[in-house]
Design a protein around this motif. Structure first.
Motif, mmCIF file in Angstrom:
data_model
loop_
_atom_site.group_PDB
_atom_site.id
_atom_site.type_symbol
_atom_site.label_atom_id
_atom_site.label_comp_id
_atom_site.label_asym_id
_atom_site.label_seq_id
_atom_site.Cartn_x
_atom_site.Cartn_y
_atom_site.Cartn_z
ATOM 1 N N GLY A 52 1.365 -0.893 0.271
ATOM 2 C CA GLY A 52 -0.235 0.210 0.059
ATOM 3 C C GLY A 52 0.867 1.114 0.017
ATOM 4 N N LYS A 53 0.797 1.906 0.759
ATOM 5 C CA LYS A 53 1.385 3.885 0.796
ATOM 6 C C LYS A 53 2.200 3.527 1.861
ATOM 7 N N GLY A 54 3.224 3.992 1.494
ATOM 8 C CA GLY A 54 4.540 4.653 2.543
ATOM 9 C C GLY A 54 4.947 5.862 2.165
ATOM 10 N N GLY A 300 -6.623 7.040 6.317
ATOM 11 C CA GLY A 300 -6.025 6.269 7.556
ATOM 12 C C GLY A 300 -6.413 5.159 6.934
ATOM 13 N N PHE A 301 -5.027 3.672 7.212
ATOM 14 C CA PHE A 301 -5.090 2.144 7.008
ATOM 15 C C PHE A 301 -6.248 2.341 8.434
ATOM 16 N N LYS A 302 -7.104 1.327 7.414
ATOM 17 C CA LYS A 302 -8.702 1.120 8.566
ATOM 18 C C LYS A 302 -9.112 -0.489 8.774
ATOM 19 N N LEU A 365 -3.977 -0.095 14.491
ATOM 20 C CA LEU A 365 -3.340 -0.498 13.944
ATOM 21 C C LEU A 365 -1.681 0.315 13.283
ATOM 22 N N ASN A 366 -2.517 2.042 13.696
ATOM 23 C CA ASN A 366 -1.441 2.814 13.087
ATOM 24 C C ASN A 366 -1.429 3.923 14.539
ATOM 25 N N ASN A 367 -1.521 3.414 15.563
ATOM 26 C CA ASN A 367 -1.255 4.155 16.895
ATOM 27 C C ASN A 367 0.804 4.722 17.350
ATOM 28 N N SER A 423 1.943 7.169 10.611
ATOM 29 C CA SER A 423 1.023 6.859 10.096
ATOM 30 C C SER A 423 1.298 5.185 8.944
ATOM 31 N N CYS A 424 1.965 6.281 7.895
ATOM 32 C CA CYS A 424 1.861 6.011 6.160
ATOM 33 C C CYS A 424 3.362 4.915 6.501
ATOM 34 N N MET A 425 4.403 4.932 7.542
ATOM 35 C CA MET A 425 5.342 4.062 7.239
ATOM 36 C C MET A 425 5.008 2.449 7.751
ATOM 37 N N ASN A 426 5.685 2.155 6.933
ATOM 38 C CA ASN A 426 5.496 0.622 6.819
ATOM 39 C C ASN A 426 6.748 0.142 7.384
ATOM 40 N N HIS A 427 6.497 -1.241 7.485
ATOM 41 C CA HIS A 427 6.655 -2.186 9.193
ATOM 42 C C HIS A 427 8.360 -2.856 8.553
ATOM 43 N N SER A 428 9.921 -3.056 8.906
ATOM 44 C CA SER A 428 10.880 -3.521 8.613
ATOM 45 C C SER A 428 11.412 -3.681 9.989
ATOM 46 N N SER A 463 10.350 0.078 12.919
ATOM 47 C CA SER A 463 9.574 -1.166 13.508
ATOM 48 C C SER A 463 8.381 -1.501 14.262
ATOM 49 N N TYR A 464 7.356 -2.066 14.305
ATOM 50 C CA TYR A 464 6.025 -1.558 15.186
ATOM 51 C C TYR A 464 6.134 -2.667 16.239
ATOM 52 N N ILE A 465 7.419 -3.026 16.665
ATOM 53 C CA ILE A 465 7.475 -4.475 16.964
ATOM 54 C C ILE A 465 8.961 -4.907 17.431
ATOM 55 N N ASP A 480 -1.071 -9.678 14.512
ATOM 56 C CA ASP A 480 -1.664 -8.408 15.200
ATOM 57 C C ASP A 480 -2.006 -7.944 14.106
ATOM 58 N N TYR A 481 -1.345 -7.314 13.382
ATOM 59 C CA TYR A 481 -1.494 -6.590 12.141
ATOM 60 C C TYR A 481 -1.474 -6.170 10.452
ATOM 61 N N GLY A 482 -2.232 -7.829 11.374
ATOM 62 C CA GLY A 482 -2.163 -8.334 9.403
ATOM 63 C C GLY A 482 -1.841 -8.600 9.010
ATOM 64 N N PHE A 483 -0.195 -8.647 8.865
ATOM 65 C CA PHE A 483 0.337 -9.609 7.607
ATOM 66 C C PHE A 483 1.707 -9.927 8.393
ATOM 67 N N ARG A 484 2.651 -11.046 7.217
ATOM 68 C CA ARG A 484 3.454 -11.333 7.901
ATOM 69 C C ARG A 484 4.732 -10.654 6.446
ATOM 70 N N CYS A 485 5.376 -10.962 7.770
ATOM 71 C CA CYS A 485 6.694 -9.750 7.399
ATOM 72 C C CYS A 485 7.810 -10.462 5.860
HETATM 73 C C1 LIG Z 1 0.546 1.912 9.297
HETATM 74 S S1 LIG Z 1 0.005 0.980 8.615
HETATM 75 C C2 LIG Z 1 1.452 1.627 6.866
HETATM 76 C C3 LIG Z 1 0.692 2.464 5.938
HETATM 77 C C4 LIG Z 1 -0.281 1.579 4.949
HETATM 78 N N1 LIG Z 1 1.004 0.713 3.673
HETATM 79 C C5 LIG Z 1 -0.883 2.330 3.926
HETATM 80 O O1 LIG Z 1 -1.823 1.893 2.919
HETATM 81 O O2 LIG Z 1 -1.808 3.271 4.890
HETATM 82 C C6 LIG Z 1 0.261 -0.448 8.045
HETATM 83 C C7 LIG Z 1 -0.220 -1.648 7.140
HETATM 84 O O3 LIG Z 1 0.690 -1.746 6.461
HETATM 85 C C8 LIG Z 1 0.990 -2.605 5.940
HETATM 86 N N2 LIG Z 1 2.729 -3.065 6.120
HETATM 87 C C9 LIG Z 1 3.524 -2.499 6.793
HETATM 88 N N3 LIG Z 1 4.171 -3.205 6.791
HETATM 89 C C10 LIG Z 1 4.375 -4.423 6.326
HETATM 90 C C11 LIG Z 1 4.943 -4.918 6.027
HETATM 91 N N4 LIG Z 1 6.728 -4.686 5.960
HETATM 92 N N5 LIG Z 1 4.962 -6.096 5.317
HETATM 93 C C12 LIG Z 1 3.544 -6.208 5.090
HETATM 94 N N6 LIG Z 1 2.503 -5.145 5.185
HETATM 95 C C13 LIG Z 1 2.878 -3.731 5.567
HETATM 96 C C14 LIG Z 1 -0.095 -3.894 6.242
HETATM 97 O O4 LIG Z 1 -1.032 -3.518 5.620
HETATM 98 C C15 LIG Z 1 0.052 -2.586 7.819
HETATM 99 O O5 LIG Z 1 -1.353 -3.380 8.860
#
Ligand SMILES: C[S@@+](CC[C@H](N)C(=O)[O-])C[C@H]1O[C@@H](n2cnc3c(N)ncnc32)[C@H](O)[C@@H]1O
Length: 495
Positions: A52-54, A300-302, A365-367, A423-428, A463-465, A480-485
């Motif tokens: 998604g967005k980043g 916001g991602f929901k 999911l974002n806070n 909140s647009c920042m993705n996890h790594s 990193s979210y964790i 719990d965030y709905g994805f596999r890294c």
């Molecule tokens: C805080 S939002 C980040 C912005 C999000 N990508 C968007 O489009 O709004 C968190 C969500 O982004 C996606 N995401 C973030 N990091 C990811 C990753 N490393 N692998 C897969 N999905 C990820 C997951 O759907 C997660 O629940």
């Protein structure tokens, strides 16, 4: 459980429109504009990534450099933390004076108000997902880590060992009759009371007071100037949130924010209509105005709260359905109370359970944890660091207050907030940036710092964790965030 809220079926078309992800061009325009107006230099949002967005670097950042200071869209101090810290209701800066901070805290403790530091999880807590804004502590697992070693001999008292002070001494500290030594080293802005008369919200400036009033507090104020339609219902809503989960207060802020923006847009629209005899009649009634008012939230991602909340450790998987149903029921009780307090006809779809659930799910999911370091902690550290005769003399006055505060002397402001860009920042699991409060970051803004050099066009990840956990534990937490890294570290470690 299906169909418990009549607004959901009555306004299904409007609800779908509100929850539909914004088209790519609108999203781009919104974030380009946000970055430009707030001068978030060197960053851009892109939507073409895998997840998604980043957020991407639009210039190079050096290691340790500030990447972003993001102003929150909505934020709230945890109810339990309000006893310990008096902060601005809009920017979350500490206010009043060191004497007021200490005196008020001891006074409330004396009244027997709970002084839990907010780490305790309330019923159905949302906090399990909040990312941490770690302060200068090395331990990233613990957002509330307090380094007691720094205080040397002062850090002697545990919460149980608090030495109470006579009420008169506490009151004289609180009302300014008793001055502590070296207060000028820790100046705080004066506390300005909310002009609505609630006696609950205080601010660091008129600007913050006005901004909060315009953003949401005019509807959430329990004072006589409140614009709420029923102050009694509002008090009941607040009480319910305080007793169950204070995330409802944050959701209420989002709804108020949207209603107030909608009302402004509607007023401007009616003015336009008056100017021209050929009245412009909006297609779909007021929905376009409501969508426009809702736009910052639409970005916001929901997901629905009861679908995305992590199953607490003490709930067995065979009770999962019942647990999720209970969460939904709780949200509906809260929503009904809120509706009685602030209902607005033109914004009726906002009072659907579907929207309420998605707002809270967005927080889930974002806070980011909201943490602001306490000047009270700094004050006692300063006294502890004074050279010999000055320290002894100062401690003759300050020691009794430190003993009375016990471990609570260093409790920071704690809460939770939604930040539009962070909140647009993705996890790594091998992030190049992290949320980190520096010494000078004394308000509620999110501070993101580069962990290593970040080059132009590189994605900025956090990193979210705790990324140092073993592979399986990381995946379990991220589930719990709905994805596999699938970050480079996970791809390498995948068995
Ligand atoms: C805080 S939002 C980040 C912005 C999000 N990508 C968007 O489009 O709004 C968190 C969500 O982004 C996606 N995401 C973030 N990091 C990811 C990753 N490393 N692998 C897969 N999905 C990820 C997951 O759907 C997660 O629940």
């Amino acid at each position: 459980m299906e169909g418990i809220c009549p607004i959901d079926s009555q306004f299904s078309h409007e609800i779908s429109a509100l929850l539909k992800p914004p088209p790519a061009h609108q999203l781009q325009e919104y974030f380009d504009n946000l970055i430009r107006t707030r001068q978030y230099l060197g960053l851009k949002v892109k939507h073409d990534g895998e997840f998604g967005k980043g957020v991407y670097a639009d210039s190079d950042f050096g290691e340790g450099e500030l990447v972003l200071k993001d102003q929150m869209l909505v934020g709230a101090q945890h109810s339990s933390n309000k006893i310990n810290c008096l902060v601005c209701g809009f920017c979350f800066r500490f206010i009043g004076s060191i004497e007021l901070q200490i005196g008020r805290r001891l006074y409330l403790q004396g009244l027997g108000v709970s002084t839990s530091n907010g780490c305790g999880r309330e019923t159905f807590s949302h906090n399990s997902h909040d990312h941490c804004q770690v302060d200068s502590s090395e331990d990233e697992d613990n957002c509330y880590m307090e380094d007691h070693d720094e205080l040397g001999e002062c850090a002697s008292s545990s919460s149980k060992d608090k030495v109470p002070l006579p009420k008169g001494v506490v009151e004289s500290l609180m009302n300014g009759e008793l001055a502590l030594p070296y207060p000028k080293e820790f100046p705080l802005p004066s506390a300005i009371a909310c002009s609505g008369g609630c006696g609950e919200a205080y601010y660091c400036s008129k600007l913050c007071a006005e901004a909060d009033w315009e953003s949401s507090h005019s509807l959430l104020c329990t004072g006589e100037k409140s614009e709420s339609i029923c102050r009694e219902a509002l008090s009941k809503f607040i009480q319910h949130a305080n007793e169950t989960n204070d995330i409802f207060l944050l959701a209420a802020k989002v709804i108020c924010f949207t209603i107030l923006r909608y009302k402004k847009l509607k007023k401007a629209h009616l003015k336009e209509q008056e100017k021209y005899t050929s009245a412009i009649v909006l297609k779909n009634g007021d929905l376009p105005l409501l969508l426009e008012a809702w736009k910052p939230i639409s970005m916001g991602f929901k997901k629905r709260w009861w679908d995305c909340i992590a199953l607490p450790d003490d709930v067995h998987s065979c009770d999962e359905a019942a647990f999720r149903a209970q969460i939904k029921e709780l949200a509906f009780t809260s929503l009904k109370l809120l509706k009685e307090a602030i209902f607005c006809k033109g914004c009726e779809p906002l009072f659907s359970l579907e929207i309420y659930g998605h707002i809270i799910g967005m927080f889930e999911l974002n806070n980011l944890d909201l943490v602001v370091a306490s000047p009270v902690e700094d004050y006692f550290l300063y006294i502890d660091d004074l050279p010999y005769p000055q320290k002894k003399k100062a401690e003759e006055i300050t020691r009794q207050f430190l003993d009375a505060l016990g471990d609570d002397y260093s409790v920071p402001c704690q809460g939770t907030a939604f930040f539009p860009l962070q909140s647009c920042m993705n996890h790594s699991c091998y992030p190049n940036a992290k949320a980190f409060k520096r010494e000078e970051d004394r308000d509620g803004q999110a501070t993101i710092i580069a962990l290593r050099p970040i080059f132009k066009e590189e994605e900025v990840t956090i990193s979210y964790i705790d990324e140092d956990l073993p592979f399986d534990e990381r995946q379990a937490l991220l589930a719990d965030y709905g994805f596999r890294c699938k970050c480079p570290k996970c791809l390498e470690e995948e068995p």
